[in-house]
Design an enzyme around this catalytic site. Structure first.
Site, PDB file in Angstrom:
ATOM      1  N   ASP A 134       7.161 -12.162  -4.126  1.00 54.37           N
ATOM      2  CA  ASP A 134       7.478 -11.804  -2.746  1.00 54.37           C
ATOM      3  C   ASP A 134       8.737 -10.966  -2.654  1.00 54.37           C
ATOM      4  O   ASP A 134       8.827 -10.082  -1.808  1.00 54.37           O
ATOM      5  CB  ASP A 134       7.614 -13.074  -1.894  1.00 54.37           C
ATOM      6  CG  ASP A 134       6.247 -13.584  -1.489  1.00 54.37           C
ATOM      7  OD1 ASP A 134       5.438 -12.760  -1.026  1.00 54.37           O
ATOM      8  OD2 ASP A 134       5.974 -14.782  -1.667  1.00 54.37           O
ATOM      9  N   HIS A 158     -17.679 -31.654 -11.909  1.00 56.40           N
ATOM     10  CA  HIS A 158     -17.329 -32.637 -12.945  1.00 56.40           C
ATOM     11  C   HIS A 158     -17.880 -32.258 -14.301  1.00 56.40           C
ATOM     12  O   HIS A 158     -17.241 -32.455 -15.337  1.00 56.40           O
ATOM     13  CB  HIS A 158     -17.863 -34.022 -12.547  1.00 56.40           C
ATOM     14  CG  HIS A 158     -16.927 -34.739 -11.641  1.00 56.40           C
ATOM     15  ND1 HIS A 158     -17.349 -35.588 -10.663  1.00 56.40           N
ATOM     16  CD2 HIS A 158     -15.589 -34.720 -11.579  1.00 56.40           C
ATOM     17  CE1 HIS A 158     -16.297 -36.071 -10.020  1.00 56.40           C
ATOM     18  NE2 HIS A 158     -15.226 -35.555 -10.563  1.00 56.40           N
ATOM     19  N   GLU A 207      13.135 -15.274  -2.138  1.00 54.54           N
ATOM     20  CA  GLU A 207      12.032 -14.318  -2.206  1.00 54.54           C
ATOM     21  C   GLU A 207      12.065 -13.312  -1.061  1.00 54.54           C
ATOM     22  O   GLU A 207      11.121 -12.554  -0.866  1.00 54.54           O
ATOM     23  CB  GLU A 207      10.681 -15.029  -2.317  1.00 54.54           C
ATOM     24  CG  GLU A 207      10.471 -16.182  -1.382  1.00 54.54           C
ATOM     25  CD  GLU A 207       9.195 -16.972  -1.686  1.00 54.54           C
ATOM     26  OE1 GLU A 207       8.399 -16.603  -2.558  1.00 54.54           O
ATOM     27  OE2 GLU A 207       8.988 -17.976  -0.989  1.00 54.54           O
ATOM     28  N   CYS A 238      10.257 -17.792 -10.885  1.00 61.61           N
ATOM     29  CA  CYS A 238       8.889 -18.266 -11.063  1.00 61.61           C
ATOM     30  C   CYS A 238       7.817 -17.256 -10.628  1.00 61.61           C
ATOM     31  O   CYS A 238       6.670 -17.615 -10.433  1.00 61.61           O
ATOM     32  CB  CYS A 238       8.680 -19.598 -10.345  1.00 61.61           C
ATOM     33  SG  CYS A 238       8.960 -19.489  -8.568  1.00 61.61           S
TER      34      CYS A 238
HETATM   35  C1  PEP Z   1       6.660 -15.631  -5.661  1.00 60.08           C
HETATM   36  O1  PEP Z   1       6.642 -15.161  -4.531  1.00 60.08           O
HETATM   37  O2  PEP Z   1       7.113 -15.035  -6.655  1.00 60.08           O
HETATM   38  C2  PEP Z   1       6.119 -16.970  -5.908  1.00 60.08           C
HETATM   39  C3  PEP Z   1       6.236 -17.541  -7.088  1.00 60.08           C
HETATM   40  O3  PEP Z   1       5.439 -17.567  -4.895  1.00 60.08           O
HETATM   41  P1  PEP Z   1       3.932 -17.176  -4.494  1.00 60.08           P
HETATM   42  O4  PEP Z   1       3.407 -16.260  -5.563  1.00 60.08           O
HETATM   43  O5  PEP Z   1       3.202 -18.440  -4.374  1.00 60.08           O
HETATM   44  O6  PEP Z   1       4.140 -16.466  -3.194  1.00 60.08           O
HETATM   45 MG    MG Z   2       6.246 -16.395  -2.839  1.00 58.54          MG
END
Ligand code: PEP
Ligand code: MG
Length: 568
Positions: free
Chosen positions: A453, A187, A429, A500
């Site tokens: 991935d 905290h 992925e 992402c």
């Molecule tokens: C990815 O695989 O690109 C992803 C965003 O998921 P993580 O990195 O959590 O596997």
């Molecule tokens: Mg992933």
């Protein structure tokens, strides 16, 4: 000069003289007796100091509410409950009366008793706060000022600081602090960050190496303390500070701008987060929403499983901070390099190719159903979308959708509210998902490419093996082709597509992805300003031309070099 490594508590740089705090405010040995006739006066003195302390804490709460989130102020509700606990305070008054001692001595005796009475653990968890309250009462008894007020222009060095002590720091005088206790999530650190006080914590034994009046240079970004730094070190850190100031200005000016190419194509930049607290950073760096909430972190930090209610509150907390903005909750992705203590499965020889992501969830349906119920319930309060990781087949998607329907039915029966039309998406992925994305697109509302991935599975490299890092090639033609196929199928089927993985946070590669037709990218919050800056400088028409060209190249190197040399 001496360099001490600790944990980065709160970012920022500070230079000043070491001001060591003596932690033990009850270190006096003698029992201070009073006369019979003075008992009433002593109790009056004790009550006055309680009132004064209560006002002090209420003032802290008010101040902190003005400068930061309401939630930080709530940390002090415990202090108020203790100070208003009549039974507890009467126990101290009884000691004053029956043993004829000063209020200070009575408090000392009371704390000794607490130490003995409470089982070690339950007292320990709240000990810091309890001691902090009594320290304030003792300091108000002697009508001395808060001990921090006597410290001018220095860096606090202490074994530990409580949250209330941290908010009492006057940043006009105290430039930062160093403690031997503390972690990134304590905290005290949360408050230091909110108040932007540079701090290095967790330096353990090394605190003894710091002497009063030593010059300290603390680097809260790296978690480093330099004792008596050389001129050279000071120069270096000043340069770093200037760079950081520039970056901060950039962040500030870019924050409210949309990420639009120079010829008007708008790109949406979202944040990836692991814990609800990170929403602050996402907002600070100008994220338009959460493109990936890696919910498995809610499970990884503990020995048992989070309940439906706990999860529901975590998701709702994000909505409360983000308002109407889009939030994509990815269901638990364990396996691979992330394991939960509550589930000890058989050891897998190749865990990245094992019971991971959706495979785990379909096997452990009760865990999955609990999470889906929590997400659905939270969906009633904002723009939540649900997303599933590690999809390889259409059957997995169909099974998953059935479980969502089951959860919806249950909630309806229980009269619990949720968004009937919550959007469902999947992560692309695995190469198989990319290659059958035309079929998958017919089952869902959106795709998000998990390039971390996708690269691992396409190039057959373990993503955590540092010996293979040379093969981590986001622009390998095979990877780009799988992305292209996925984008084409999303567009063909009229569903949304975003990416992402980490590659979105490299400005040049972000542009390459835009050229491939992706107009939503999600990344670590801190990466948003630089990606935005690159997008603002380049035109969509030019980006597309560059991308058309590189899609004929035969290596990651050639592609990367070309885009770097040809983008503005
Ligand atoms: C990815 O695989 O690109 C992803 C965003 O998921 P993580 O990195 O959590 O596997
Ligand atoms: Mg992933």
């Amino acid at each position: 000069m001496k360099k001490i490594k600790g944990i980065s508590g709160s970012p920022g740089i500070a230079i000043g003289k070491a001001r060591k705090l003596n932690d033990d405010f009850l270190s006096f040995k003698e029992v201070k007796k009073i006369k019979d006739k003075d008992v009433d006066e002593e109790i009056k003195r004790f009550r006055e100091s309680i009132n004064k302390t209560e006002n002090e804490i209420l003032e802290i709460i008010n101040n902190i509410k003005k400068i930061t989130d309401k939630e930080y102020a709530e940390i002090f509700s415990f202090h108020i409950s203790i100070i208003r606990d009549k039974n507890l305070m009467e126990r101290i008054e009884k000691i004053i009366k029956s043993e004829k001692v000063t209020a200070e001595t009575a408090i000392k005796k009371f704390i000794d008793k607490l130490n003995k009475e409470f089982p070690e653990n339950s007292f320990k968890t709240r000990k810091k706060e309890i001691l902090d309250i009594f320290e304030r009462i003792v300091s108000n008894l002697s009508r001395k000022n808060n001990r921090f007020k006597n410290i001018k222009d220095g860096i606090l060095v202490s074994n530990d600081l409580s949250p209330t002590q941290t908010v009492s720091i006057d940043t006009k005088y105290i430039k930062g602090f160093v403690t031997s206790m503390g972690t990134e999530t304590s905290h005290t650190v949360i408050i230091a960050k909110a108040l932007e006080i540079p701090a290095v914590v967790g330096i353990k034994e090394s605190i003894e190496q710091i002497k009063e009046d030593d010059t300290l240079l603390i680097d809260g970004y790296e978690g480093i303390v330099i004792v008596n730094p050389t001129e050279n070190e000071i120069e270096k850190i000043k340069l770093k500070e200037k760079e950081i100031e520039k970056l901060k200005k950039k962040i500030y000016t870019l924050k409210s701008k949309k990420a639009t190419t120079s010829d008007g194509k708008e790109i949406k930049l979202y944040a990836n987060i692991q814990l609800p607290e990170e929403v602050e950073a996402a907002l600070k760096y100008g994220a338009e929403g959460i493109g990936l909430f890696r919910t498995e972190y809610l499970y990884l930090k503990r020995k048992d499983l989070p309940t439906e209610e706990e999860q529901f509150l975590s998701y709702k907390k994000i909505i409360e901070k983000f308002g109407k903005k889009e939030i994509i909750i990815r269901t638990i992705d364990v396996g691979g390099d992330k394991f939960i203590s509550a589930f000890e499965g058989p050891k897998e020889l190749n865990s990245f190719l094992g019971l991971r992501g959706i495979r785990f969830c379909l096997e452990k349906k009760d865990i999955f159903l609990t999470q889906i119920r929590a997400i659905l319930r939270a969906s009633y309060y904002g723009d939540l979308k649900i997303m599933f990781p590690m999809i390889t087949t259409k059957e997995e998607v169909i099974k998953t959708k059935k479980i969502i329907e089951e959860a919806k039915k249950e909630l309806k029966k229980e009269n619990l509210k949720f968004n009937e039309n919550i959007k469902i998406g999947i992560m692309i992925e695995t190469p198989s998902a990319a290659l059958v994305s035309d079929d998958l697109a017919k089952e869902v509302d959106f795709f998000s490419i998990g390039s971390n991935d996708l690269i691992q599975y396409t190039l057959a490299i373990d993503r955590v093996n540092e010996k293979l890092s040379y093969l981590y090639q986001p622009c390998h033609p095979s990877v780009l082709n799988l992305i292209r196929i996925t984008v084409e199928n999303a567009i063909k089927n009229n569903i949304k597509i975003s990416l992402c993985g980490e590659m979105a946070s490299i400005p040049e590669i972000a542009c390459l992805l835009i050229g491939l037709g992706i107009d939503e990218l999600s990344m670590a919050p801190v990466a948003i300003p630089s990606v935005k800056e690159k997008i603002l400088k380049n035109s969509y028409v030019e980006i597309k031309k560059i991308v058309e060209k590189v899609m004929n190249f035969d290596s990651h190197e050639k592609i990367i070099n070309f885009i770097k040399n040809n983008l503005k």
